[in-house]
Motif scaffolding. Sequence first.
Motif, PDB file in Angstrom:
ATOM      1  N   TYR A 211     112.025 -40.917 -18.537  1.00 56.16           N
ATOM      2  CA  TYR A 211     111.045 -39.896 -18.158  1.00 56.16           C
ATOM      3  C   TYR A 211     109.642 -40.485 -18.035  1.00 56.16           C
ATOM      4  N   ALA A 212     109.586 -41.751 -17.667  1.00 56.17           N
ATOM      5  CA  ALA A 212     108.299 -42.404 -17.406  1.00 56.17           C
ATOM      6  C   ALA A 212     107.517 -41.576 -16.389  1.00 56.17           C
ATOM      7  N   GLY A 213     106.254 -41.363 -16.673  1.00 59.89           N
ATOM      8  CA  GLY A 213     105.398 -40.618 -15.751  1.00 59.89           C
ATOM      9  C   GLY A 213     105.453 -39.122 -15.922  1.00 59.89           C
ATOM     10  N   ILE A 214     106.485 -38.594 -16.613  1.00 59.49           N
ATOM     11  CA  ILE A 214     106.645 -37.145 -16.752  1.00 59.49           C
ATOM     12  C   ILE A 214     106.077 -36.727 -18.104  1.00 59.49           C
ATOM     13  N   GLY A 215     104.752 -36.796 -18.212  1.00 59.88           N
ATOM     14  CA  GLY A 215     104.083 -36.440 -19.453  1.00 59.88           C
ATOM     15  C   GLY A 215     103.231 -35.198 -19.286  1.00 59.88           C
ATOM     16  N   PHE A 216     103.058 -34.448 -20.384  1.00 61.47           N
ATOM     17  CA  PHE A 216     102.286 -33.211 -20.358  1.00 61.47           C
ATOM     18  C   PHE A 216     100.892 -33.381 -20.946  1.00 61.47           C
ATOM     19  N   ASP A 217     100.608 -34.528 -21.560  1.00 59.24           N
ATOM     20  CA  ASP A 217      99.330 -34.748 -22.214  1.00 59.24           C
ATOM     21  C   ASP A 217      98.330 -35.388 -21.247  1.00 59.24           C
ATOM     22  N   ASP A 290     100.915 -44.880  -5.132  1.00 59.50           N
ATOM     23  CA  ASP A 290      99.890 -44.651  -6.160  1.00 59.50           C
ATOM     24  C   ASP A 290     100.353 -43.716  -7.268  1.00 59.50           C
ATOM     25  N   GLN A 291     101.601 -43.259  -7.221  1.00 59.07           N
ATOM     26  CA  GLN A 291     102.223 -42.393  -8.239  1.00 59.07           C
ATOM     27  C   GLN A 291     101.606 -40.998  -8.305  1.00 59.07           C
ATOM     28  N   SER A 292     100.833 -40.621  -7.296  1.00 57.51           N
ATOM     29  CA  SER A 292     100.247 -39.278  -7.305  1.00 57.51           C
ATOM     30  C   SER A 292     101.330 -38.205  -7.234  1.00 57.51           C
ATOM     31  N   THR A 293     102.427 -38.490  -6.539  1.00 52.93           N
ATOM     32  CA  THR A 293     103.500 -37.488  -6.460  1.00 52.93           C
ATOM     33  C   THR A 293     104.159 -37.285  -7.821  1.00 52.93           C
ATOM     34  N   VAL A 294     104.222 -38.336  -8.624  1.00 53.37           N
ATOM     35  CA  VAL A 294     104.802 -38.216  -9.970  1.00 53.37           C
ATOM     36  C   VAL A 294     103.902 -37.365 -10.851  1.00 53.37           C
TER      37      VAL A 294
END
Length: 390
Positions: A211-217, A290-294
């Motif tokens: 779940y790399a990138g899927i953070g709520f903080d 750039d991981q903006s979609t993640v």
Amino acid sequence: MDITQMLADRATSIPDNPFAAADSRVARAVAQGADVIDLSKGNPDGEPPEFMIDAVVKASHDPTDFRYAPFDGKPAYLRAAAHWYMQEHGVTLDPVTQILAVSGASVGIGLTIQTLINPGELVVVPGPYYPQYEGSTAVAQGRLQALPTDAEHGFLPDLSAVPESVWQEAKLLILNYPNNPTGAAATPEFFAQAVELAKRYGFVIMHDFAYAGIGFDENPPISLLSTPGAVDVAVELCSLSKMYMIAGWRGGFVAGNAELMHALKMVHRQTSLLMGTTVQDAGAAGLNSDQSTVRVLAQRYKQRFLTLQQGLAQAGLEVCDSHGGLFAWMRVPEGTSDAEFSQWLLAKAGVAVIAGSDFGPTGAGYVRLSLLKPESDLAEAAKRICNERN
């Protein structure tokens, strides 16, 4: 001839897959006419970024992709994974010696356990835990021991409280943050302590970073490999499925200690299907972005989590706070078991979940709900539960 007498021991000691069992329960309910909101599985409900769809379409016309992929991964894909590590986590890795392309993090889990664990050897994991850790350990005929966690301590185990005899026996410590099923997040201090223990007692750490990138903080989830000294004792597994919503394409990678990665590659070459060439091309496009979609996905899941948490609070049910991932972890009402409550939810509210005890004995007393449904479905699920509870 009794065929069952011909089976290898490893084939007769494997626990059932709880997600397959959940699929069967839901299918039976639907066949009987029930209107089910299925929150039992982590199956993405959206589409990949358009640029990744374009990349896989283009790759499907590339003659070089008609051929077998290199055993350890296409060089461009491995370089993209190394680029992602540097861009997102400040970690420098050699794409040739420290990264392996795999057909999803699940392949990496089984591969790492198979490479390290002999019959009878000990695998340690914080509980509750993703069921494959137990299943793959059973295939290797190892032993699994769960470290207890609780909501009051953010579902992180107290590594200092673990008896020294456990660390002396341990061959492998499996970590998973953001955590499935609890949504717990690791801190730099927690990872540093785990690395120090691994070096002191001589065990390996596998971090399932699905779940790399899927953070709520405010700050994104951290990589174990960003911890000083971690690369000496650890490997980390990453999945494209969650970051880019391509679960059906099957892609990921394993990264870490070069000596251990060499052994993993040797086992992988003999036991596993290679990651598809076109998926590697699409994956490289995602990893080089750039991981903006993640980050957009992470915010979407956070809002879904809050919708579910707030909605279920109206039914008097406690959904534990989460730091990321794709699931909500909810206490069951007093006086009922998690198995009974999950059955009640399906039968009375038409909401399918997974019982917490399916994530090991330390998961008893909870159920897991998926966030991979539209927000409107999650609100409706909470409403149905409220109506039945009130």
